[in-house]
Design a protein around this motif. Structure first.
Motif, PDB file in Angstrom:
ATOM      1  N   ALA A  45       0.855  -1.194   0.000  1.00 22.22           N
ATOM      2  CA  ALA A  45       0.000   0.000   0.000  1.00 22.22           C
ATOM      3  C   ALA A  45       0.890   1.242   0.000  1.00 22.22           C
ATOM      4  N   ILE A  46       0.680   2.124  -0.968  1.00 20.79           N
ATOM      5  CA  ILE A  46       1.486   3.344  -1.077  1.00 20.79           C
ATOM      6  C   ILE A  46       0.578   4.534  -1.338  1.00 20.79           C
ATOM      7  N   LYS A  47       1.167   5.746  -1.195  1.00 16.43           N
ATOM      8  CA  LYS A  47       0.480   6.968  -1.601  1.00 16.43           C
ATOM      9  C   LYS A  47       0.882   7.324  -3.029  1.00 16.43           C
ATOM     10  N   ILE A  48       0.082   8.149  -3.652  1.00 18.26           N
ATOM     11  CA  ILE A  48       0.339   8.525  -5.041  1.00 18.26           C
ATOM     12  C   ILE A  48       1.756   9.081  -5.184  1.00 18.26           C
ATOM     13  N   GLY A  49       2.530   8.511  -6.146  1.00 16.33           N
ATOM     14  CA  GLY A  49       3.878   8.982  -6.415  1.00 16.33           C
ATOM     15  C   GLY A  49       4.937   8.436  -5.486  1.00 16.33           C
ATOM     16  N   GLU A  50       4.554   7.639  -4.485  1.00 12.16           N
ATOM     17  CA  GLU A  50       5.525   7.094  -3.532  1.00 12.16           C
ATOM     18  C   GLU A  50       6.214   5.882  -4.149  1.00 12.16           C
ATOM     19  N   GLN A  72      10.250  -1.177 -19.393  1.00 13.06           N
ATOM     20  CA  GLN A  72       8.953  -0.958 -18.735  1.00 13.06           C
ATOM     21  C   GLN A  72       8.077  -2.201 -18.915  1.00 13.06           C
ATOM     22  N   ARG A  73       8.349  -3.240 -18.116  1.00 13.10           N
ATOM     23  CA  ARG A  73       7.597  -4.495 -18.191  1.00 13.10           C
ATOM     24  C   ARG A  73       6.650  -4.662 -17.010  1.00 13.10           C
ATOM     25  N   PHE A  74       6.449  -3.578 -16.251  1.00 14.05           N
ATOM     26  CA  PHE A  74       5.631  -3.677 -15.043  1.00 14.05           C
ATOM     27  C   PHE A  74       4.313  -2.919 -15.183  1.00 14.05           C
ATOM     28  N   LEU A  75       3.939  -2.529 -16.401  1.00 18.79           N
ATOM     29  CA  LEU A  75       2.715  -1.778 -16.609  1.00 18.79           C
ATOM     30  C   LEU A  75       1.519  -2.514 -15.995  1.00 18.79           C
ATOM     31  N   PRO A  76       0.598  -1.766 -15.373  1.00 19.10           N
ATOM     32  CA  PRO A  76       0.396  -0.304 -15.409  1.00 19.10           C
ATOM     33  C   PRO A  76       1.262   0.486 -14.420  1.00 19.10           C
ATOM     34  N   LEU A  77       2.141  -0.185 -13.689  1.00 25.78           N
ATOM     35  CA  LEU A  77       3.042   0.536 -12.792  1.00 25.78           C
ATOM     36  C   LEU A  77       4.261   1.030 -13.593  1.00 25.78           C
ATOM     37  N   THR A 103       6.338   2.864  -8.976  1.00 27.48           N
ATOM     38  CA  THR A 103       5.378   3.829  -8.432  1.00 27.48           C
ATOM     39  C   THR A 103       4.184   3.917  -9.372  1.00 27.48           C
ATOM     40  N   GLN A 104       3.158   4.683  -8.921  1.00 27.16           N
ATOM     41  CA  GLN A 104       1.956   4.938  -9.722  1.00 27.16           C
ATOM     42  C   GLN A 104       1.393   6.286  -9.293  1.00 27.16           C
ATOM     43  N   PHE A 105       0.912   7.072 -10.261  1.00 26.85           N
ATOM     44  CA  PHE A 105       0.448   8.429  -9.985  1.00 26.85           C
ATOM     45  C   PHE A 105      -1.077   8.553 -10.029  1.00 26.85           C
ATOM     46  N   ASP A 106      -1.766   7.428 -10.083  1.00 29.48           N
ATOM     47  CA  ASP A 106      -3.237   7.414  -9.981  1.00 29.48           C
ATOM     48  C   ASP A 106      -3.632   6.436  -8.886  1.00 29.48           C
ATOM     49  N   SER A 107      -4.661   6.794  -8.110  1.00 29.00           N
ATOM     50  CA  SER A 107      -5.104   5.921  -7.038  1.00 29.00           C
ATOM     51  C   SER A 107      -5.835   4.715  -7.616  1.00 29.00           C
ATOM     52  N   GLY A 108      -5.881   3.624  -6.855  1.00 31.56           N
ATOM     53  CA  GLY A 108      -6.558   2.404  -7.274  1.00 31.56           C
ATOM     54  C   GLY A 108      -5.755   1.178  -6.908  1.00 31.56           C
ATOM     55  N   LYS A 109      -6.269   0.014  -7.319  1.00 32.95           N
ATOM     56  CA  LYS A 109      -5.591  -1.252  -7.078  1.00 32.95           C
ATOM     57  C   LYS A 109      -4.951  -1.726  -8.380  1.00 32.95           C
ATOM     58  N   TYR A 110      -3.683  -2.109  -8.297  1.00 32.04           N
ATOM     59  CA  TYR A 110      -2.924  -2.484  -9.489  1.00 32.04           C
ATOM     60  C   TYR A 110      -2.245  -3.833  -9.263  1.00 32.04           C
ATOM     61  N   VAL A 111      -2.189  -4.632 -10.331  1.00 34.98           N
ATOM     62  CA  VAL A 111      -1.564  -5.960 -10.275  1.00 34.98           C
ATOM     63  C   VAL A 111      -0.233  -5.892 -11.015  1.00 34.98           C
ATOM     64  N   ILE A 112       0.823  -6.315 -10.323  1.00 42.00           N
ATOM     65  CA  ILE A 112       2.131  -6.438 -10.988  1.00 42.00           C
ATOM     66  C   ILE A 112       2.095  -7.724 -11.797  1.00 42.00           C
ATOM     67  N   PRO A 113       2.225  -7.630 -13.126  1.00 43.83           N
ATOM     68  CA  PRO A 113       2.118  -8.842 -13.952  1.00 43.83           C
ATOM     69  C   PRO A 113       3.288  -9.785 -13.699  1.00 43.83           C
ATOM     70  N   PRO A 114       3.094 -11.059 -13.983  1.00 42.62           N
ATOM     71  CA  PRO A 114       4.199 -12.017 -13.827  1.00 42.62           C
ATOM     72  C   PRO A 114       5.390 -11.594 -14.690  1.00 42.62           C
ATOM     73  N   SER A 128       2.016 -13.004  -9.741  1.00 42.59           N
ATOM     74  CA  SER A 128       1.448 -11.660  -9.834  1.00 42.59           C
ATOM     75  C   SER A 128       1.104 -11.176  -8.426  1.00 42.59           C
ATOM     76  N   LEU A 129       1.380  -9.879  -8.177  1.00 40.59           N
ATOM     77  CA  LEU A 129       1.194  -9.312  -6.841  1.00 40.59           C
ATOM     78  C   LEU A 129       0.291  -8.091  -6.927  1.00 40.59           C
ATOM     79  N   LEU A 130      -0.478  -7.843  -5.861  1.00 40.93           N
ATOM     80  CA  LEU A 130      -1.440  -6.744  -5.810  1.00 40.93           C
ATOM     81  C   LEU A 130      -0.872  -5.593  -4.985  1.00 40.93           C
ATOM     82  N   VAL A 131      -0.977  -4.370  -5.544  1.00 36.34           N
ATOM     83  CA  VAL A 131      -0.543  -3.159  -4.835  1.00 36.34           C
ATOM     84  C   VAL A 131      -1.682  -2.154  -4.879  1.00 36.34           C
ATOM     85  N   GLU A 132      -1.945  -1.504  -3.751  1.00 34.53           N
ATOM     86  CA  GLU A 132      -3.018  -0.509  -3.676  1.00 34.53           C
ATOM     87  C   GLU A 132      -2.401   0.878  -3.504  1.00 34.53           C
ATOM     88  N   VAL A 133      -2.878   1.850  -4.311  1.00 35.33           N
ATOM     89  CA  VAL A 133      -2.379   3.221  -4.291  1.00 35.33           C
ATOM     90  C   VAL A 133      -3.474   4.133  -3.751  1.00 35.33           C
TER      91      VAL A 133
END
Length: 548
Positions: A45-50, A72-77, A103-114, A128-133
């Motif tokens: 769990a991070i804040k926007i831009g962290e 850049q193989r981690f999109l949408p991150l 990092t990510q500059f928009d709030s939401g839940k994002y999945v790091i692809p394999p 695959s791992l889940l990160v919440e912004v």
């Protein structure tokens, strides 16, 4: 019966050997290609831009070729940092640790692809791992509000194209002038080296005229112009310095005077012969008179005889004349040396002007001025600064010079009963720094305004006039609150005299640890480097936090 039993036993043994071989091959292959891949996140769990770290750990044989994901193989991150791979050797195995700053500059839940890791051209895949912004919370109700500051007039930006055009034209003019002087001097030197004595020069010039095509091409006027110039140049160098610029009549009169004065030892008939040739040449050049056949060759021969007679008729100089001639030559040589020095000086001056102009265009007029004449505040701004503590509780800040402790009877004070005072510079000069502290009861930041008024009154008593004040809260980096006053004033020099330049000031007041701490910075208005010094000091201010 026995044979059949033997065949069955052999068949069983054969099958057992085959299975054993296959089993050993599988075990061997597993041992040679053993690899383990693990992934971890330092937070989910991070804040926007962290920034957060995604780590891939590979345990493999030390001879294995391992290739980690790139780009850049981690999109949408988004990847903001690729950290170097750490390598740890453990017996015959190698532990490789690769970190990625994401990092990510928009709030939401994002999945790091394999992610694909290649080990000896064999692909392994991470989970695959889940990160919440989360958004950054801003509470506008609790945020302290301040009055809108008055608008400040910004001076219009002036175009510098005229300045650039001026310096460009000056540089071009200097280059052209320098080139002209060099070429002219070089030409004079070459001519001086090549110049023959007057008599030899005249004979050579006559021979050159003989080889010309003036007569063959019926250019009689050009022929006589060359002929008269040869004889006049000879007389100019040998007899009279003004012969070359003289008319025919003027030249004949001057030759007659030289003959009467004894400077020339030839008869009047020679002067008459020269006069006739010069008169005929004038008629041919200006009246377009037709010349008789063969007359030009006769006049050319007459001129050569006149030159030879003149050369022979010039008497040997006396000792007195030789001395005068020596003195004259020395004076002439001195003039040449002075002229040469003048040209060299002009060349050096032009070069210096050119160098100064080029340096001004490249680095700016202020840089050149500071380099040549020096700049006190610039030297302070660019030197190594010192971070020190002053008083108790300590005021911590950076300054170009260490502040010196003062006693209450040593000069300017803005405290009635100060315990500690430290200063640098003079309030009447380009920069002045003052730190003072005095014992008092703990005072809330919002109750510091009366103390501020008292300090400003003491500042006026010290010579500040036409004081302009703007105040606002001020907080140090370690969270100590205070009040800041800023503005400008005129400083008195005594006896109704005032400094021409206005002074700008910043006054900080804090109440902490049972003391009032005040910091005063005064600079000369319009000094760019003094302004930089003031800003750097203000940004470094800290108040020592007392432990309770």
């Amino acid at each position: 019966m026995n044979q059949k039993l033997i065949r069955n036993l052999f068949k069983i043994n054969t099958l057992g050997i085959r299975e054993l071989v296959v089993f050993l091959i599988i075990i061997g292959f597993s041992l040679t290609s053993f690899a383990q891949v693990n992934t971890t996140l330092d937070t989910t769990a991070i804040k926007i831009g962290e920034e957060f770290n995604f780590t891939i750990e590979v345990i493999s044989d030390s001879t294995d070729a391992v290739q980690f994901p790139e780009g850049q193989r981690f999109l949408p991150l988004e990847v903001i940092e690729f950290y170097p791979t750490d390598t740890i050797f453990e017996e015959q195995k190698t532990r490789l640790i690769k970190r990625y700053g994401l990092t990510q500059f928009d709030s939401g839940k994002y999945v790091i692809p394999p992610q694909t890791i290649s080990i000896n051209n064999q692909n392994f895949y991470t989970d695959s791992l889940l990160v919440e912004v989360f958004d950054v919370e801003v509470d506008t109700l609790k945020q302290k509000m301040f009055d809108i500051k008055p608008a400040k007039e910004v001076p219009p930006v002036k175009s510098n194209w005229l300045n650039y055009l001026f310096w460009t034209l000056l540089i071009l003019f200097t280059l052209v002038l320098l080139g002209y002087l060099i070429l002219k001097q070089k030409k004079k030197i070459e001519q001086a080296k090549q110049q023959l004595p007057p008599f030899e020069e005249a004979l050579v010039a006559l021979q050159t005229l003989d080889t010309s095509n003036f007569l063959k091409e019926s250019r009689v006027k050009d022929y006589y112009s060359g002929l008269t110039e040869i004889v006049k140049r000879y007389l100019d160098r040998e007899v009279d310095e003004a012969a070359l610029e003289s008319t025919t009549d003027e030249l004949i009169i001057k030759l007659q005077l030289h003959k009467d004065a004894g400077h020339l030892d030839f008869d009047k008939q020679t002067i008459d012969r020269l006069k006739n040739i010069l008169k005929r040449a004038d008629l041919i050049k200006f009246a377009k008179m037709q010349m008789e056949t063969g007359q030009a060759q006769l006049d050319r021969a007459e001129i050569e005889e006149i030159i030879k007679e003149t050369h022979e008729s010039i008497p040997e100089p006396t000792e007195e004349e030789k001395l005068q001639d020596t003195l004259y030559q020395e004076q002439l040589e001195k003039k040449k040396r002075n002229k040469k020095r003048l040209l060299i000086g002009a060349g050096i001056g032009s070069f210096l002007i050119l160098a100064l102009a080029v340096a001004t265009v490249l680095f700016g007029i202020n840089q050149i001025k500071d380099t040549i004449f020096g700049n006190y505040t610039r030297s302070l701004a660019e030197k190594t600064w010192i971070k020190s503590e002053y008083g108790y509780p300590a005021v911590i800040l950076e300054t170009p010079e260490v502040l010196v402790r003062k006693t209450p009877d040593e000069g300017f004070m803005i405290s009635k009963n100060p315990e500690d005072v430290f200063t640098f510079g003079d309030i009447r000069e380009k920069i002045y720094v003052y730190i003072g502290s005095s014992k008092t009861q703990e005072t809330a930041p919002e109750a510091l305004e009366p103390i501020l008024e008292e300090k400003l009154l003491l500042l006026e008593e010290a010579g500040a006039t036409n004081l302009i004040v703007m105040d606002e809260p001020f907080t140090t980096e370690n969270g100590i609150n205070g009040i800041k006053a800023s503005g400008e004033f005129n400083i008195s020099l005594g006896e109704n005299k005032y400094k021409n330049e206005k002074s700008e000031y910043e006054l900080l007041i804090f109440s902490h640890g049972g003391s009032i701490q005040e910091i005063l910075i005064v600079i000369e208005k319009g000094d760019l480097y003094a302004q930089q010094i003031k800003e750097r000091i203000l940004n470094s201010v800290e108040i020592e936090v007392q432990k309770r």
